[in-house]
Design a protein around this motif. Structure first.
Motif, PDB file in Angstrom:
ATOM      1  N   SER A 254      46.666  45.767  39.639  1.00 28.91           N
ATOM      2  CA  SER A 254      46.672  46.581  40.858  1.00 28.91           C
ATOM      3  C   SER A 254      47.483  47.852  40.656  1.00 28.91           C
ATOM      4  O   SER A 254      47.087  48.939  41.105  1.00 28.91           O
ATOM      5  CB  SER A 254      47.244  45.770  42.024  1.00 28.91           C
ATOM      6  OG  SER A 254      46.468  44.633  42.277  1.00 28.91           O
ATOM      7  N   ALA A 331      45.371  42.384  45.983  1.00 28.04           N
ATOM      8  CA  ALA A 331      44.743  43.084  44.859  1.00 28.04           C
ATOM      9  C   ALA A 331      43.294  43.438  45.185  1.00 28.04           C
ATOM     10  O   ALA A 331      42.841  44.571  44.898  1.00 28.04           O
ATOM     11  CB  ALA A 331      44.807  42.219  43.603  1.00 28.04           C
ATOM     12  N   HIS A 335      41.959  47.302  45.426  1.00 29.92           N
ATOM     13  CA  HIS A 335      40.895  47.743  44.515  1.00 29.92           C
ATOM     14  C   HIS A 335      39.643  48.199  45.263  1.00 29.92           C
ATOM     15  O   HIS A 335      38.762  48.824  44.662  1.00 29.92           O
ATOM     16  CB  HIS A 335      40.511  46.609  43.560  1.00 29.92           C
ATOM     17  CG  HIS A 335      41.405  46.483  42.365  1.00 29.92           C
ATOM     18  ND1 HIS A 335      42.640  45.876  42.412  1.00 29.92           N
ATOM     19  CD2 HIS A 335      41.244  46.901  41.082  1.00 29.92           C
ATOM     20  CE1 HIS A 335      43.184  45.897  41.204  1.00 29.92           C
ATOM     21  NE2 HIS A 335      42.375  46.518  40.384  1.00 29.92           N
ATOM     22  N   LEU A 346      38.840  41.134  37.881  1.00 28.12           N
ATOM     23  CA  LEU A 346      39.686  40.726  39.003  1.00 28.12           C
ATOM     24  C   LEU A 346      39.104  39.540  39.763  1.00 28.12           C
ATOM     25  O   LEU A 346      39.851  38.646  40.182  1.00 28.12           O
ATOM     26  CB  LEU A 346      39.912  41.904  39.951  1.00 28.12           C
ATOM     27  CG  LEU A 346      40.801  41.601  41.165  1.00 28.12           C
ATOM     28  CD1 LEU A 346      42.191  41.141  40.723  1.00 28.12           C
ATOM     29  CD2 LEU A 346      40.909  42.828  42.075  1.00 28.12           C
TER      30      LEU A 346
END
Length: 380
Positions: A254, A331, A335, A346
């Motif tokens: 992140s 995160a 994103h 991820l």
């Protein structure tokens, strides 16, 4: 007091970083695109490298070819493995070996420990019970036939056994008519033993272990008070280490992404709303870390305290379950749509995080257990 890791513990962590340095978290198909298992078996090549680096025998005594280290050292290695989503039964096999060494008989120790430390034998543990919500030790019954060295007969079902299709032996907790818990080492291929396929959110294949009058030799059954509780605490603490390593890697992803992604001519990492969320997740990780080392130290040192070791383990798992969930959710938010891209890793970390969050009990279950411990033990 000196809170730094010993030279041996640091050496184990350094060796782990070297072994895991070239492991790619996206080496198998995405669980989002796979209806079954992402692979037929675990990463055997990585398993061999771990054996060559003596990382499969960390907790074993020197007489069995091990390093004789403690739970802290194991957790340091597990932390590194989770950063790359290493697909190996390192936690389960190491914990099972430690239980055999601590509570098993001399014949069983001599038969298994050296071979398992070399990676020749793989162990796993059935710790989820029949449904994943009930105590694992109540899912299987065990009765011994007449005679001190007579065989044991096991009946019951254990769900969601990790790496069940790859392990040579499954350590199964089972309860007796006398309300004792024994640990039976059940061969994967054995009369009265069957497996049913199940799948984790991470895409790994689990197994529903079905036992129907499975006959296990007395030497392969550990009938010692406290053995299952000790093994369960070690497994739970190791799961916390995996959650910590995964969370640290996700927060780093992140940070790298928001430092490069620009809006209105500035990196989004410079925006206060983004920085505050990242800072909150950093605090989560530090809380996960300090509670992890407390639990691992208590297991390794057997130190006395007002609360039993299970209290520290419960606190660590509460933080690990809640913390890793918040880290991966934040995160994904930071994103944006990129976090859901199956070509970016991820989403894999998110899937593994959900598995770790629920493994060996979610936060709510451990909060209830901690409440029971606090009610039973005066802190005054």
């Amino acid at each position: 007091m000196d809170f730094t890791f010993s030279e041996e513990q640091q050496a184990a962590a350094e060796a782990a970083r070297g072994v895991f340095a070239d492991v790619a978290p996206d080496a198998v198909p995405s669980p989002a695109l796979t209806t079954g298992a992402v692979a037929d078996e675990f990463d055997r090549a990585l398993w061999a490298r771990l054996a060559d680096a003596d990382l499969l025998s960390l907790l074993s005594a020197e007489e069995y070819g091990g390093a004789g280290l403690d739970a802290v050292a194991l957790c340091l290695v597990l932390r590194e493995s989770a950063k790359v989503l290493a697909r190996v039964p390192l936690l389960e096999s190491s914990a099972a070996m430690a239980a055999v060494q601590t509570y098993g008989g001399p014949e069983l120790r001599a038969e298994l420990l050296a071979r398992a430390g070399r990676g020749e034998v793989v162990l796993t543990v059935a710790a989820s019970g029949r449904t994943g919500h009930d105590p694992a030790e109540l899912a299987v019954t065990a009765r011994q036939e007449e005679g001190e060295r007579a065989d044991w007969i096991l009946d019951g079902v254990q769900t969601a056994v990790p790496w069940a299709y790859d392990a040579d032996y499954v350590v199964v907790p089972a309860h007796t008519a006398a309300d004792r818990t024994v640990l039976a080492l059940v061969p994967r291929v054995h009369d009265g033993v069957a497996l049913g396929e199940q799948f984790s959110t991470s895409g790994e294949r689990l197994g529903e272990l079905r036992l129907e009058s499975a006959r296990i030799a007395a030497r392969d059954v550990i009938d010692v008070e406290g053995a299952w509780e000790w093994l369960r605490d070690l497994l739970t603490t190791g799961t916390c280490a995996l959650a910590l390593g995964l969370g640290e890697r996700v927060l780093r992803m992140s940070s790298e992404y928001t430092s490069k992604r620009e809006q209105f001519g500035f990196p989004v990492a410079t925006f206060q709303a983004v920085a505050v969320q990242a800072a909150d997740r950093y605090i989560d990780l530090r809380a996960m870390e300090v509670t992890l080392w407390q639990a691992a130290w208590r297991i390794g040192a057997g130190a006395g305290d007002t609360l039993p070791v299970a209290g520290d383990v419960a606190v660590a798992k509460i933080w690990a379950s809640e913390g890793v969930r918040r880290v991966v959710q934040t995160a994904q938010h930071l994103h944006g749509g990129f976090g859901a891209d199956v070509d970016y890793p991820l989403h894999r970390y998110h899937a593994w995080a959900k598995h770790l969050e629920l493994s060996l009990g979610p936060a709510a279950a451990h909060e209830e257990a901690l409440g029971d411990l606090l009610a039973a033990h005066s802190l005054g």
